[in-house]
Design a protein around this motif. Structure first.
Motif, PDB file in Angstrom:
ATOM      1  N   ASN A  32       0.086   1.962  35.372  1.00  0.00           N
ATOM      2  CA  ASN A  32      -0.741   1.741  34.196  1.00  0.00           C
ATOM      3  C   ASN A  32      -0.106   2.454  33.019  1.00  0.00           C
ATOM      4  OD1 ASN A  32      -2.367   0.534  36.040  1.00  0.00           O
ATOM      5  ND2 ASN A  32      -3.928   2.115  36.062  1.00  0.00           N
ATOM      6  N   THR A  35      -2.822   2.202  28.971  1.00  0.00           N
ATOM      7  CA  THR A  35      -4.157   1.685  29.172  1.00  0.00           C
ATOM      8  C   THR A  35      -5.145   2.421  28.295  1.00  0.00           C
ATOM      9  OG1 THR A  35      -3.653   1.147  31.471  1.00  0.00           O
ATOM     10  CG2 THR A  35      -5.986   1.282  30.871  1.00  0.00           C
ATOM     11  N   ALA A  37      -9.120   2.016  28.047  1.00  0.00           N
ATOM     12  CA  ALA A  37     -10.252   1.288  28.607  1.00  0.00           C
ATOM     13  C   ALA A  37     -11.554   1.875  28.103  1.00  0.00           C
ATOM     14  CB  ALA A  37     -10.221   1.348  30.137  1.00  0.00           C
ATOM     15  N   HIS A  48      -4.338  -3.082  28.106  1.00  0.00           N
ATOM     16  CA  HIS A  48      -3.496  -2.663  29.221  1.00  0.00           C
ATOM     17  C   HIS A  48      -2.117  -3.288  29.063  1.00  0.00           C
ATOM     18  CE1 HIS A  48      -2.494  -1.054  33.054  1.00  0.00           C
ATOM     19  NE2 HIS A  48      -2.391  -2.225  33.659  1.00  0.00           N
ATOM     20  N   PRO A 204      -7.967  -3.799  33.242  1.00  0.00           N
ATOM     21  CA  PRO A 204      -8.626  -2.834  34.136  1.00  0.00           C
ATOM     22  C   PRO A 204     -10.117  -2.805  33.957  1.00  0.00           C
ATOM     23  CG  PRO A 204      -7.590  -1.706  32.307  1.00  0.00           C
ATOM     24  CD  PRO A 204      -7.160  -3.152  32.207  1.00  0.00           C
TER      25      PRO A 204
END
Length: 207
Positions: A32, A35, A37, A48, A204
């Motif tokens: 990852n 990322t 999120a 992502h 994600p």
């Protein structure tokens, strides 16, 4: 409904520039790298990025066709809902130069099997009527996130769409799939046709 392609206005929590992604990719296959999120609520982005790996080595960034989507090529996706719309973007680097790629948001996460990502995400879901022919009433770029793009001489490309509906954290796309066709078909009886699935990046879960 309105549809905007290649909009230049920045969105919240924009993904890192692709020049920085190459450094991040050294952290490991399918990691990852970049990322951001958050809950898929108004004003919060889900984003992502990842470097493509073979199904045996990938965790969330898969290539199913190394000729069209080489190992090490990068994908970055971002989804930003507002009170009345959702902006979705796709950025790639290291793909084949000067080529079109069809791409769409899908309902499920990527997996070793190309079919793991499910079908196209739809705001208004087509009824289960057993028909084999896609219904353009549902399979169209105003009800689905179509992210077709064209790469430059270096294999880099970007697309962005803004559609007039808001996604929620429990009902939202989970991945973006790149296909072998150079453009998604909108023809009656062939709506949404875009060739084999050649690459996939998961979006994600929110935290």
């Amino acid at each position: 409904m309105r549809k905007t392609f290649h909009r230049k206005t920045p969105v919240v929590l924009a993904v890192a520039a692709f020049g920085l992604l190459a450094t991040a990719c050294d952290s490991g296959a399918g990691a990852n790298e970049d990322t951001q999120a958050a809950d898929a609520h108004s004003g919060h982005a889900l984003s992502h990025s990842g470097a493509l790996e073979t199904p045996a080595n990938a965790s969330d960034a898969f290539t199913y066709n190394q000729r069209l989507a080489p190992v090490g090529a990068e994908m970055a996706i971002e989804m930003t809902p507002t009170d009345s719309s959702t902006t979705f973007s796709l950025e790639v680097s290291g793909m084949l130069p000067n080529r079109g790629y069809a791409a769409h948001a899908h309902t499920d996460k990527c997996g070793p099997n190309p079919d793991a990502s499910g079908g196209h995400y739809q705001h208004q879901t087509a009824p289960e009527n057993g028909a084999n022919t896609p219904d353009p009433k549902y399979v169209n770029p105003e009800n689905e996130f179509w992210l077709d793009l064209n790469t430059d001489a270096d294999g880099n490309g970007r697309s962005e769409v803004t559609l007039d509906f808001e996604v929620t954290d429990w009902d939202r796309p989970r991945s973006v799939v790149v296909h072998s066709a150079q453009k998604t078909s909108a023809a009656p009886g062939n709506a949404g046709a875009s060739g084999d699935r050649i690459a996939c990046l998961s979006l994600p879960h929110s935290h």
